[in-house]
Design a protein around this motif. Sequence first.
Motif, PDB file in Angstrom:
ATOM      1  N   ALA B 101      24.952  26.423  84.996  1.00  0.00           N
ATOM      2  CA  ALA B 101      25.382  26.890  85.435  1.00  0.00           C
ATOM      3  C   ALA B 101      24.204  27.173  86.918  1.00  0.00           C
ATOM      4  N   LYS B 104      24.181  23.509  88.107  1.00  0.00           N
ATOM      5  CA  LYS B 104      26.005  23.616  89.263  1.00  0.00           C
ATOM      6  C   LYS B 104      26.185  24.278  90.384  1.00  0.00           C
ATOM      7  N   ALA B 127      33.314  25.637  90.977  1.00  0.00           N
ATOM      8  CA  ALA B 127      33.162  26.064  90.929  1.00  0.00           C
ATOM      9  C   ALA B 127      34.135  27.407  90.292  1.00  0.00           C
ATOM     10  N   LEU B 128      35.756  26.499  89.883  1.00  0.00           N
ATOM     11  CA  LEU B 128      36.807  27.510  89.352  1.00  0.00           C
ATOM     12  C   LEU B 128      36.509  26.612  88.136  1.00  0.00           C
ATOM     13  N   SER B 130      34.934  25.107  86.317  1.00  0.00           N
ATOM     14  CA  SER B 130      33.412  25.872  85.328  1.00  0.00           C
ATOM     15  C   SER B 130      33.561  27.375  85.198  1.00  0.00           C
ATOM     16  N   LEU B 131      34.098  28.653  85.940  1.00  0.00           N
ATOM     17  CA  LEU B 131      34.086  29.614  85.507  1.00  0.00           C
ATOM     18  C   LEU B 131      35.557  30.002  84.317  1.00  0.00           C
ATOM     19  N   LEU B 132      36.765  28.863  84.297  1.00  0.00           N
ATOM     20  CA  LEU B 132      37.329  29.170  83.954  1.00  0.00           C
ATOM     21  C   LEU B 132      37.298  28.722  82.609  1.00  0.00           C
ATOM     22  N   GLU B 134      33.792  28.801  80.944  1.00  0.00           N
ATOM     23  CA  GLU B 134      32.773  29.045  80.572  1.00  0.00           C
ATOM     24  C   GLU B 134      33.080  30.406  79.430  1.00  0.00           C
ATOM     25  N   PRO B 135      34.567  31.183  79.112  1.00  0.00           N
ATOM     26  CA  PRO B 135      35.049  31.884  78.050  1.00  0.00           C
ATOM     27  C   PRO B 135      34.496  31.232  76.772  1.00  0.00           C
ATOM     28  N   PRO B 279      44.042  24.682  85.968  1.00  0.00           N
ATOM     29  CA  PRO B 279      43.335  26.059  85.359  1.00  0.00           C
ATOM     30  C   PRO B 279      44.390  26.242  84.273  1.00  0.00           C
TER      31      PRO B 279
END
Lengths: 675, 304
Positions: B101, B104, B127-128, B130-132, B134-135, B279
């Motif tokens: 991260a 990135k 950014a969006l 990779s945030l989605l 990650e979990p 997404p």
Amino acid sequence: MNVISAIIIITIFSTLLLTMVNEGWKGNVALITVLVNGVISSSLAVPALQGVFFDQVLYGGNVIGQIPIRVDALSGWFILVMNFTVVTGVLYGRQYMKHYENQSANLTLHFASYMINHVAMIGIYCIQNSFAFLCVWELMAISAFLLIIFEHHKIETLKAGINYLIQSHICIMFLTFGFIWVNSFTGSFDFNAITAYTSSVSPAVSFTLFLCFFIAFAIKAGFVPFHTWLPYAHPVAPAHVSGMMSGVIIKLGIYGILRVLLLIKGDFMTMGYFILVISVITGVYGVMLAIIQHNLKKLLAYHSIENIGIIGIGIGLGCVGLGLNNPFLAFAGFAGAMLHTLNHSLFKSLLFYVAGTVYQATHTLDIEKLGGLIKKMPQTSTLFLVGALAICGLPPFNGFISEFLIYSGLFKGISTGSFFSTSFLVPSVFGLAIIGGMAMLCFTKAFGIVFLGKERHLLPTLIREAEFQKLFPKYLIGAMIIIIGLLPQVFVKLVTMPVSLFLNEYNLSDQPIEFSRILQWVSMAAVLFILLCLVMLLIKKVVTKSAEIDVAPTWACGYALPSPRQQFTANSFVRPFRKLILPLLMMNKKEGEIKGVFPGVMHSETHPYDKLEATLIDLPLMHLRGFIGRFKFLQNGNPQFYILYGVVFIFFIIALPLFVNAIVYVIELIKEIGK
Amino acid sequence: MNILSLILILCASLFFTGIVIRTKSILSGRKGPGIFQPLKDIWRLFRKGAVYSQTSSYIFQIAPSIYFASVLIAIFLIPVGNHPGIISFRGDFIFFAYVLALGKFFMIISAMDTGSSFSGMGASREALYSLLAEPAFFILMGSFALLTGYSSFYEIFSALHFGSSISYAVGFLAAIVLVIIALIENSRMPIDDPKTHLELTMIHEVMILDNSGFDLGLILYATNLKFAMYGALIANFFLTPGYEWYYSIPIFIGVQFVFAITVGIIESFMARFRMNHNPQYIFMLTSISILIFLGVLLILGKIA
């Protein structure tokens, strides 16, 4: 002369001194006082952290009785965390306030409040008598209020200040209620009475008492849905005050929750799950709203809510660990929470100070108007970058360490727990992971738009790098951030003592050792990473030494004259995200209609608003106002009427017992007839 | 022997994109470039000069190196069969995710450093996404932590062995999740088309529009490394302990090979999604991870 009276006398003396010196010296007086008080309180806190607790009893008169002053490891840790930020705050604030040197009286009040706030906070951490505790808590609340409303000629500042004041007092109301509850059953104001009381009642009752304290402290800390004062109060306060509020004052709430957890005997499982759920919601909600903010300080304020959520996840995890009889989990949770308290106070104050510097250089906090500051203020920008990386929890900075501890605890809990406990822990992992991702989105936006690219707006003033005195406290914090990131094992040892207070039933020897071993690896990995970065940069330098380096305009798909206004905006940057979470948001959009074949100038405005605030605060408030409005006629400003009200009231008071007697008589009569 | 995984991954990275491109060219009936063409391109870039944007600052110049270093250190953490990575500790996969991260983060801000609206667009998407994603990774690792009772790459993979039919399903799902994460992280189809020529529809490519020379070479090679790294992670599912190196190395190579061909096939037969469908697609990963988690609970008999 003992320590407590020394602190009080010093503060009173310097408050008086403050009124006499000229503007240039007020900051220095505050600095020296804060330093001296800091040293004195640290002299109690440092031994406490090593296991030598301070315990003294003052006599507070007939009403209050004995006031126990106890500095245990928990207080010690919080005192040290607070002292660092308060000192950097005044170091920076002294410079920040130079812009307001013409407001002499205002400055005096400001610095006096600052010193008193510091002392009140020391008091909160030490005093264990509920009556005296409420007094210092009130002192803290009011001095913080005075700090917030420094620019009180602005209407929004006053509004935010009053909002804060009211919410603080709701917090005090809950505290008072909790203390009276305990006092009415035990007759004692000593905190230990809480332990005595809760060990004699059922877990459900002690959970209710815990809830009462939790709500009080949650208002202070900014847990959702009690967070609404925070995003107003932070942006309007001077930068060093915002930094201190976010770094220290909201941590009083965290301290309160931890203290209550230490005192209350009850079902830790229930409390743990409760705190976990609230904290995950807090974290996710806070960062979600932070992303859509375009005021730099407001964005940071919402991030405080997020970080409180992370700390809360740690505390919740610790409680679950206690409930599950799993010392590893409990250690990871509490240690993570306490380290994150320190970490957050560092990077958040750093970010607020930088925001203050940006504000003083550009006179705006609107992200959309800024840009390209990295070329004019390289040092300030780099400091912001350090803070941003740290707050996203990225290695090798300090934020990673505390999040790592919490993650390790969560994974350990998942791998050993039951179905029931994992069904709480997995959503927490999910929450923590998505918080991390969203924080990254938010801070790439904040850093990228404010500091990178070109100026998006013609700024009126010449922008220059801040002078050294302003940068110095920031460098101090930056250094701490990196030290914690690189040597986490040392800091985990420091929190071992406060954490062991929670775990006194267990023999705490393996966990700290195990964690410092793991963290040694983390620190090695971090150092290795930095070395690798340096090696890569070196290789690049060597390889490209003879290569031709050109400078040209940014590629704009062949367009030759790109203007700064064509740059990506903060709003567009977060648009895909905003679309995704639209149902959870409240976007007040004002858009003009397009008229005619050749439309003229158009305006479009969007104001993000907090949906929870609208439903939980604004709506009830509106109804309350509507209801109370019906009685407006009573408040007519006529003295005769007020005297009448007084007479009616007195009459009512006298008549009430008679009336009650009459009713009792009637009831008895009916009973007799019924026989 | 802890260096084994590093060597293997570095070797795999040399062939990976070549195989992908080769698969694509065979499937589309073209002659196509040789397997080493991507490497030759990178080598050419390394020797070239660079053009820097007037708008950019030092961030733009250091970001590719930091990105590359972050991928390298992430590779250090990956075990192969019986051999732990160079660095291995409890919770190392947390460090893995966060250090990637960090890389990135730097790529995103370096894209914004150019002040180009296209780069910003790509940065926002990256950014969006990779945030989605990650979990999903964390829940996946959490499930395996639950299954094995350990919390480091090495311990998890060495304790992992398949028994019942559910566990095969879990392993299969996990491999799917990792393949998709790899595709997202490397901005490949169906999230992003690396061969597109329209800036508006790019993600990763548009972020690096302004990079040139050595920096661009580093970024491209980091993509290869990342592919090989995820391939190694997938390979670890099949490297049950007890295998000697002469078994595990061929298995490793085989898995990497199959992975590369899979990527090639996906890219040949799938079209890129519409941007606003991405997404949902990425978030689906999290639901698969939760399925895996429930599967693990079933295996352990914690829910009946």
